[in-house]
Design a protein around this motif. Structure first.
Motif, PDB file in Angstrom:
ATOM      1  N   PHE A   1       0.839  -1.201   0.000  1.00  0.00           N
ATOM      2  CA  PHE A   1       0.000   0.000   0.000  1.00  0.00           C
ATOM      3  C   PHE A   1       0.876   1.254   0.000  1.00  0.00           C
ATOM      4  O   PHE A   1       0.652   2.181  -0.789  1.00  0.00           O
ATOM      5  CB  PHE A   1      -0.906  -0.022   1.231  1.00  0.00           C
ATOM      6  CG  PHE A   1      -1.727   1.224   1.428  1.00  0.00           C
ATOM      7  CD1 PHE A   1      -2.946   1.374   0.788  1.00  0.00           C
ATOM      8  CD2 PHE A   1      -1.276   2.247   2.249  1.00  0.00           C
ATOM      9  CE1 PHE A   1      -3.707   2.524   0.965  1.00  0.00           C
ATOM     10  CE2 PHE A   1      -2.024   3.405   2.435  1.00  0.00           C
ATOM     11  CZ  PHE A   1      -3.240   3.543   1.791  1.00  0.00           C
ATOM     12  N   LEU A   2       1.869   1.298   0.871  1.00  0.00           N
ATOM     13  CA  LEU A   2       2.754   2.460   0.975  1.00  0.00           C
ATOM     14  C   LEU A   2       3.586   2.635  -0.291  1.00  0.00           C
ATOM     15  O   LEU A   2       3.869   3.762  -0.702  1.00  0.00           O
ATOM     16  CB  LEU A   2       3.665   2.316   2.190  1.00  0.00           C
ATOM     17  CG  LEU A   2       2.974   2.406   3.552  1.00  0.00           C
ATOM     18  CD1 LEU A   2       3.928   2.006   4.664  1.00  0.00           C
ATOM     19  CD2 LEU A   2       2.435   3.815   3.805  1.00  0.00           C
ATOM     20  N   CYS A   3       3.944   1.525  -0.908  1.00  0.00           N
ATOM     21  CA  CYS A   3       4.715   1.607  -2.152  1.00  0.00           C
ATOM     22  C   CYS A   3       3.903   2.299  -3.243  1.00  0.00           C
ATOM     23  O   CYS A   3       4.423   3.109  -4.006  1.00  0.00           O
ATOM     24  CB  CYS A   3       5.135   0.203  -2.592  1.00  0.00           C
ATOM     25  SG  CYS A   3       6.231   0.187  -4.027  1.00  0.00           S
ATOM     26  N   LYS A   4       2.610   1.969  -3.311  1.00  0.00           N
ATOM     27  CA  LYS A   4       1.744   2.623  -4.300  1.00  0.00           C
ATOM     28  C   LYS A   4       1.629   4.121  -4.033  1.00  0.00           C
ATOM     29  O   LYS A   4       1.391   4.911  -4.949  1.00  0.00           O
ATOM     30  CB  LYS A   4       0.357   1.983  -4.290  1.00  0.00           C
ATOM     31  CG  LYS A   4       0.341   0.583  -4.885  1.00  0.00           C
ATOM     32  CD  LYS A   4      -1.062   0.125  -5.224  1.00  0.00           C
ATOM     33  CE  LYS A   4      -1.939   0.051  -4.003  1.00  0.00           C
ATOM     34  NZ  LYS A   4      -3.296  -0.469  -4.312  1.00  0.00           N
ATOM     35  N   GLN A   5       1.810   4.501  -2.753  1.00  0.00           N
ATOM     36  CA  GLN A   5       1.781   5.911  -2.384  1.00  0.00           C
ATOM     37  C   GLN A   5       3.146   6.577  -2.590  1.00  0.00           C
ATOM     38  O   GLN A   5       3.334   7.745  -2.260  1.00  0.00           O
ATOM     39  CB  GLN A   5       1.371   6.058  -0.912  1.00  0.00           C
ATOM     40  CG  GLN A   5       0.090   5.356  -0.515  1.00  0.00           C
ATOM     41  CD  GLN A   5      -1.124   5.958  -1.177  1.00  0.00           C
ATOM     42  OE1 GLN A   5      -1.229   7.177  -1.283  1.00  0.00           O
ATOM     43  NE2 GLN A   5      -2.050   5.119  -1.608  1.00  0.00           N
ATOM     44  N   LYS A   6       4.098   5.813  -3.106  1.00  0.00           N
ATOM     45  CA  LYS A   6       5.486   6.264  -3.327  1.00  0.00           C
ATOM     46  C   LYS A   6       6.199   6.631  -2.032  1.00  0.00           C
ATOM     47  O   LYS A   6       7.127   7.427  -2.023  1.00  0.00           O
ATOM     48  CB  LYS A   6       5.525   7.435  -4.319  1.00  0.00           C
ATOM     49  CG  LYS A   6       4.986   7.072  -5.696  1.00  0.00           C
ATOM     50  CD  LYS A   6       5.135   8.214  -6.681  1.00  0.00           C
ATOM     51  CE  LYS A   6       4.624   7.791  -8.054  1.00  0.00           C
ATOM     52  NZ  LYS A   6       4.758   8.887  -9.063  1.00  0.00           N
ATOM     53  N   GLN A   7       5.774   6.000  -0.947  1.00  0.00           N
ATOM     54  CA  GLN A   7       6.462   6.162   0.335  1.00  0.00           C
ATOM     55  C   GLN A   7       7.475   5.022   0.451  1.00  0.00           C
ATOM     56  O   GLN A   7       7.307   4.078   1.214  1.00  0.00           O
ATOM     57  CB  GLN A   7       5.447   6.153   1.481  1.00  0.00           C
ATOM     58  CG  GLN A   7       4.451   7.303   1.414  1.00  0.00           C
ATOM     59  CD  GLN A   7       3.464   7.294   2.562  1.00  0.00           C
ATOM     60  OE1 GLN A   7       3.810   6.965   3.701  1.00  0.00           O
ATOM     61  NE2 GLN A   7       2.222   7.662   2.278  1.00  0.00           N
ATOM     62  N   TRP A   8       8.538   5.146  -0.335  1.00  0.00           N
ATOM     63  CA  TRP A   8       9.465   4.050  -0.553  1.00  0.00           C
ATOM     64  C   TRP A   8      10.103   3.537   0.741  1.00  0.00           C
ATOM     65  O   TRP A   8      10.151   2.329   0.980  1.00  0.00           O
ATOM     66  CB  TRP A   8      10.566   4.486  -1.527  1.00  0.00           C
ATOM     67  CG  TRP A   8      10.084   5.208  -2.730  1.00  0.00           C
ATOM     68  CD1 TRP A   8      10.373   6.497  -3.082  1.00  0.00           C
ATOM     69  CD2 TRP A   8       9.222   4.718  -3.781  1.00  0.00           C
ATOM     70  NE1 TRP A   8       9.758   6.838  -4.263  1.00  0.00           N
ATOM     71  CE2 TRP A   8       9.054   5.773  -4.723  1.00  0.00           C
ATOM     72  CE3 TRP A   8       8.593   3.497  -4.016  1.00  0.00           C
ATOM     73  CZ2 TRP A   8       8.285   5.631  -5.867  1.00  0.00           C
ATOM     74  CZ3 TRP A   8       7.824   3.357  -5.160  1.00  0.00           C
ATOM     75  CH2 TRP A   8       7.667   4.408  -6.074  1.00  0.00           C
ATOM     76  N   GLU A   9      10.632   4.459   1.553  1.00  0.00           N
ATOM     77  CA  GLU A   9      11.356   4.037   2.759  1.00  0.00           C
ATOM     78  C   GLU A   9      10.425   3.373   3.769  1.00  0.00           C
ATOM     79  O   GLU A   9      10.783   2.357   4.385  1.00  0.00           O
ATOM     80  CB  GLU A   9      12.064   5.241   3.392  1.00  0.00           C
ATOM     81  CG  GLU A   9      13.215   5.775   2.543  1.00  0.00           C
ATOM     82  CD  GLU A   9      13.955   6.909   3.228  1.00  0.00           C
ATOM     83  OE1 GLU A   9      13.677   7.186   4.414  1.00  0.00           O
ATOM     84  OE2 GLU A   9      14.817   7.524   2.568  1.00  0.00           O
ATOM     85  N   GLU A  10       9.243   3.945   3.959  1.00  0.00           N
ATOM     86  CA  GLU A  10       8.284   3.352   4.892  1.00  0.00           C
ATOM     87  C   GLU A  10       7.834   1.979   4.410  1.00  0.00           C
ATOM     88  O   GLU A  10       7.685   1.042   5.197  1.00  0.00           O
ATOM     89  CB  GLU A  10       7.071   4.268   5.064  1.00  0.00           C
ATOM     90  CG  GLU A  10       7.309   5.448   5.984  1.00  0.00           C
ATOM     91  CD  GLU A  10       7.684   5.013   7.394  1.00  0.00           C
ATOM     92  OE1 GLU A  10       6.941   4.201   7.980  1.00  0.00           O
ATOM     93  OE2 GLU A  10       8.729   5.450   7.901  1.00  0.00           O
ATOM     94  N   ALA A  11       7.622   1.865   3.116  1.00  0.00           N
ATOM     95  CA  ALA A  11       7.230   0.568   2.553  1.00  0.00           C
ATOM     96  C   ALA A  11       8.313  -0.469   2.820  1.00  0.00           C
ATOM     97  O   ALA A  11       8.027  -1.593   3.249  1.00  0.00           O
ATOM     98  CB  ALA A  11       6.986   0.704   1.052  1.00  0.00           C
ATOM     99  N   ASP A  12       9.557  -0.081   2.592  1.00  0.00           N
ATOM    100  CA  ASP A  12      10.680  -0.994   2.790  1.00  0.00           C
ATOM    101  C   ASP A  12      10.745  -1.485   4.237  1.00  0.00           C
ATOM    102  O   ASP A  12      11.002  -2.661   4.500  1.00  0.00           O
ATOM    103  CB  ASP A  12      11.986  -0.291   2.410  1.00  0.00           C
ATOM    104  CG  ASP A  12      13.109  -1.270   2.125  1.00  0.00           C
ATOM    105  OD1 ASP A  12      12.937  -2.125   1.250  1.00  0.00           O
ATOM    106  OD2 ASP A  12      14.156  -1.180   2.794  1.00  0.00           O
ATOM    107  N   LYS A  13      10.495  -0.587   5.170  1.00  0.00           N
ATOM    108  CA  LYS A  13      10.519  -0.949   6.591  1.00  0.00           C
ATOM    109  C   LYS A  13       9.496  -2.047   6.896  1.00  0.00           C
ATOM    110  O   LYS A  13       9.775  -2.978   7.649  1.00  0.00           O
ATOM    111  CB  LYS A  13      10.234   0.278   7.454  1.00  0.00           C
ATOM    112  CG  LYS A  13      11.368   1.289   7.512  1.00  0.00           C
ATOM    113  CD  LYS A  13      10.972   2.486   8.361  1.00  0.00           C
ATOM    114  CE  LYS A  13      12.064   3.559   8.349  1.00  0.00           C
ATOM    115  NZ  LYS A  13      11.640   4.754   9.121  1.00  0.00           N
ATOM    116  N   HIS A  14       8.321  -1.921   6.302  1.00  0.00           N
ATOM    117  CA  HIS A  14       7.272  -2.904   6.592  1.00  0.00           C
ATOM    118  C   HIS A  14       7.552  -4.245   5.921  1.00  0.00           C
ATOM    119  O   HIS A  14       7.232  -5.298   6.493  1.00  0.00           O
ATOM    120  CB  HIS A  14       5.907  -2.348   6.209  1.00  0.00           C
ATOM    121  CG  HIS A  14       5.383  -1.353   7.193  1.00  0.00           C
ATOM    122  ND1 HIS A  14       4.821  -1.719   8.395  1.00  0.00           N
ATOM    123  CD2 HIS A  14       5.379   0.011   7.192  1.00  0.00           C
ATOM    124  CE1 HIS A  14       4.467  -0.646   9.076  1.00  0.00           C
ATOM    125  NE2 HIS A  14       4.800   0.411   8.370  1.00  0.00           N
TER     126      HIS A  14
END
Length: 254
Positions: free
Chosen positions: A114-127
């Motif tokens: 979900f975060l990746c689709k929002q282009k929140q790359w670093e947060e997505a990676d953490k999850h």
């Protein structure tokens, strides 16, 4: 001095209230309500699988009314809202699902996507990495592949390759990782490697419009007209309305 003391007292009282409210929110639901919520959650998930989003939403809302702390219901309704394109509603439910079950690898993985689709790359990676911390998680190749795909979307080819290789180390026959490695190598102009990974994919999985279009472009590089024509025929015959068929037609227009 008195005003400062009163201010500190107010802050302490506010903090105490916040802590008490947080503790109350974690209070387990009564057993009867939990069973009802479990039942509605399971029904909601089943309707979600069938594509009956309207009924699924109703069941999942009932589950959360019966047990506001139901992590699985929060997760399911987050996935549903995301499917409906209501990302503003999906996000808080993902967060609540993790609040009530911080070690759920499936939630971390889905929230990462979900975060990746929002282009929140670093947060997505953490999850994605949080999903992998659970040593009993049965399918680590999935978050590794999703992390690789997310890195690919962010044009971080080195990180993408690292994650995809780890996915294939966990499961050498995971189709999505094989396809993404083929795609990654094609983007980097490593055409022999791209063909190699695509061939491995075709040994264990059925072609999709994406894999056929990739195969066509790879075989064009090697001037292998017979294989290219075979891919093109398969694409037009089986996926005539796909975007990839349109791209193929456009590529052959003089």
């Amino acid at each position: 001095m008195i005003q400062n003391g009163l201010h500190r007292l107010f802050v302490l009282l506010l903090l105490l209230t916040t802590i008490l409210n947080a503790c109350a929110s974690f209070k387990p639901c009564p057993e009867g309500d939990k069973k009802k919520a479990d039942n509605n959650m399971q029904l909601g998930v089943e309707y979600l699988r069938r594509g009956r989003n309207d009924i699924a939403l109703d069941k999942l809302k009932k589950a959360l009314n019966q047990c506001a702390n139901h992590a699985e219901a929060h997760h399911a309704i987050a996935v549903l809202y995301e499917r409906l394109g209501e990302d503003d509603k999906a996000k808080p439910h993902y967060q609540k699902a993790l609040t009530f079950n911080t070690q759920n690898s499936d939630v971390h993985n889905n929230y990462g996507q979900f975060l990746c689709k929002q282009k929140q790359w670093e947060e997505a990676d953490k999850h994605f990495l949080e999903a992998l911390k659970n040593p009993t998680y049965g399918t680590p190749e999935i978050p590794y592949t999703n992390a690789g795909l997310c890195a690919l979307h962010n044009n971080n080819f080195a990180k993408a390759e690292t994650y995809l290789r780890k996915a294939l180390q966990k499961n050498s026959q995971f189709p999505r990782a094989l396809y993404q490695m083929a795609q990654l190598n094609y983007e980097q102009k490593n055409y022999k490697q791209a063909r190699y990974y695509l061939q491995r994919y075709t040994e264990i999985a059925n072609h999709t419009p994406k894999t056929l279009w990739l195969g066509i472009r790879i075989e064009r590089i090697f001037h292998n007209q017979d294989t290219e024509a075979s891919y093109a025929l398969f694409l037009r015959r089986n996926f005539p309305d796909s975007e990839e068929t349109q791209l193929l037609n456009q590529s052959e227009t003089p």
